[in-house]
Motif scaffolding. Structure first.
Motif, short mmCIF file in Angstrom:
data_model
loop_
_atom_site.label_atom_id
_atom_site.label_comp_id
_atom_site.label_asym_id
_atom_site.label_seq_id
_atom_site.Cartn_x
_atom_site.Cartn_y
_atom_site.Cartn_z
N UNK A 128 0.84 -1.20 0.00
CA UNK A 128 0.00 0.00 0.00
C UNK A 128 0.87 1.25 0.00
N UNK A 129 1.98 1.20 0.74
CA UNK A 129 2.86 2.38 0.86
C UNK A 129 3.45 2.80 -0.48
N UNK A 130 3.46 1.90 -1.45
CA UNK A 130 4.02 2.23 -2.77
C UNK A 130 2.98 2.81 -3.73
N UNK A 131 1.71 2.76 -3.34
CA UNK A 131 0.65 3.21 -4.24
C UNK A 131 0.64 4.72 -4.42
N UNK A 132 0.40 5.14 -5.65
CA UNK A 132 0.34 6.57 -5.95
C UNK A 132 -1.07 7.12 -5.77
N UNK A 133 -2.00 6.27 -5.29
CA UNK A 133 -3.37 6.72 -5.04
C UNK A 133 -3.56 7.26 -3.63
N UNK A 134 -2.56 7.11 -2.78
CA UNK A 134 -2.69 7.52 -1.38
C UNK A 134 -2.84 9.03 -1.25
N UNK A 135 -3.67 9.45 -0.30
CA UNK A 135 -3.79 10.88 -0.04
C UNK A 135 -2.88 11.24 1.13
N UNK A 137 -3.50 12.05 4.20
CA UNK A 137 -3.85 11.41 5.47
C UNK A 137 -3.29 9.98 5.53
N UNK A 138 -3.42 9.24 4.41
CA UNK A 138 -2.90 7.88 4.35
C UNK A 138 -1.38 7.88 4.51
N UNK A 139 -0.73 8.80 3.83
CA UNK A 139 0.74 8.88 3.89
C UNK A 139 1.21 9.20 5.31
N UNK A 140 0.53 10.12 5.95
CA UNK A 140 0.92 10.48 7.32
C UNK A 140 0.72 9.31 8.29
N UNK A 141 -0.34 8.53 8.04
CA UNK A 141 -0.60 7.37 8.89
C UNK A 141 0.50 6.32 8.70
N UNK A 142 0.88 6.08 7.45
CA UNK A 142 1.92 5.09 7.17
C UNK A 142 3.29 5.57 7.63
N UNK A 143 3.48 6.88 7.72
CA UNK A 143 4.76 7.43 8.16
C UNK A 143 5.05 7.10 9.61
N UNK A 144 4.00 6.73 10.34
CA UNK A 144 4.18 6.37 11.75
C UNK A 144 4.04 4.86 11.96
N UNK A 151 7.79 2.14 6.09
CA UNK A 151 8.20 3.54 5.97
C UNK A 151 9.22 3.73 4.85
N UNK A 152 10.06 2.72 4.61
CA UNK A 152 11.02 2.80 3.50
C UNK A 152 10.30 2.87 2.16
N UNK A 153 9.29 2.02 1.98
CA UNK A 153 8.52 2.04 0.73
C UNK A 153 7.78 3.36 0.55
N UNK A 154 7.27 3.88 1.65
CA UNK A 154 6.57 5.16 1.60
C UNK A 154 7.54 6.27 1.21
N UNK A 162 4.87 16.73 0.51
CA UNK A 162 5.97 17.44 1.16
C UNK A 162 5.93 17.30 2.68
N UNK A 163 4.75 17.41 3.26
CA UNK A 163 4.63 17.34 4.73
C UNK A 163 5.09 15.97 5.24
N UNK A 164 4.72 14.92 4.53
CA UNK A 164 5.13 13.57 4.94
C UNK A 164 6.63 13.39 4.75
#
Length: 327
Positions: A128-135, A137-144, A151-154, A162-164
């Motif tokens: 999921x972390x590799x998907x370009x469909x993530x918004x 909120x999803x990215x920030x959730x996976x960042x933790x 987190x490496x894949x993200x 940028x924030x993530x």
């Protein structure tokens, strides 16, 4: 054969040999009605072939999504023709393999990916972390996420916000920060690159030094790095400024000089500086893209074996060849 007439495929689907039925189920020209029958065959290989065939209709895929065999369900989850309802059902499957297949399916919706982003299995979240469909909120959730692999894949995601990216730039795992430093696809702001350039881990700075999207000013700063691996990586970067190349050409490190010699855009002054090192001269004389002016200089070297090598170089000028003929 996809050009096989459907009438023949219908006949072959009745064959007593399971391998023949499996081949029919694999055929993209197989009629949906035939696939529906093959999807209920006792042989797992036949059902598996049908499950992956994009010619399957929604009803058949819905039935295969409830197959008792994990492989059949996973292949159904991989089918690009799988409906939203089928994918939603399989996203709740007890098998991580099946849920991973849903995450990999290009037809999986953003909402379903958001659901899978909270999966308890690391392998699913990695996909999921590799998907370009993530918004965001999803990215920030996976960042933790607890797993650095997620987190490496993200960090390597080409659509990373940028924030993530700024969050991951402070990740406790150097492998995550390195993956971010290598990311040349995401719209990462220079503030992230500046932060990574000051990272305490040389592996992170080395990864950054290879990234062609890093601003030239940051790359110039990295040229002052004490780490030879960083300098060597920098020598490979196609976006480096000519002044920085000239500075690196003065290095006494073989790996840095070798990296510079592999470039096809090295300025003549940097090449000339490299000729000052004895061990580099022969590399230059055998290098296909060596500047003719550098070869002219090497032709005057006191070492006869070096002059011989220059004489055989295809880029040696006619004037120099004339001089060498009188050697």
């Amino acid at each position: 054969n996809p050009l096989c007439p459907q009438a023949i495929l219908v006949e072959l689907a009745r064959d007593i040999h399971p391998t023949v039925k499996e081949s029919v189920a694999n055929n993209p020209s197989c009629p949906a009605s035939v696939l529906a029958k093959l999807a209920s065959e006792a042989q797992v290989d036949t059902r598996s072939a049908a499950a992956l065939n994009p010619a399957c209709d929604a009803a058949t895929l819905a039935n295969l999504a409830q197959d008792k065999n994990e492989t059949v369900r996973a292949l159904t989850a991989s089918n690009p023709s799988a409906t939203a309802a089928v994918l939603a059902l399989l996203a709740k499957d007890g098998s991580a393999t099946v849920r991973s297949a849903v995450a990999l399916n290009p037809s999986t919706s953003k909402d379903l990916l958001s659901q899978l982003a909270h999966d308890k299995t690391i392998a699913v979240c990695q996909i999921v972390a590799m998907s370009k469909k993530l918004d965001a909120a999803d990215c920030n959730a996976l960042a933790s996420d607890i797993s650095p692999l997620v987190r490496m894949n993200l960090a390597a995601n080409g659509n990373l916000p940028q924030a993530t990216a700024m969050i991951l730039a402070s990740d406790k795992d150097a492998r995550v920060r390195s993956a971010l430093a290598k990311n040349s696809d995401a719209p990462i702001d220079k503030s992230v690159f500046i932060k990574l350039a000051a990272d305490k881990d040389a592996l992170v700075r080395e990864a950054l030094a290879l990234n062609p999207k890093v601003p030239k000013a940051t790359l110039t700063e990295l040229s002052q790095d004490d780490s030879l691996t960083v300098q060597t990586a920098l020598a490979h970067n196609p976006s480096i400024a000519s002044e920085t190349l000239l500075k690196l050409a003065a290095s006494d490190c073989n790996s840095v000089r070798s990296a510079l010699l592999q470039r096809g855009d090295l300025p003549s002054d940097a090449l000339s500086k490299l000729t000052a090192a004895e061990e580099v001269k022969f590399a230059l004389a055998s290098r296909a893209k060596t500047d003719p002016q550098v070869l002219d200089a090497l032709a005057k070297d006191p070492d006869p074996s070096l002059r011989t090598q220059v004489a055989t170089h295809p880029s040696t000028s006619a004037t120099t060849l004339t001089d060498l003929s009188k050697d």
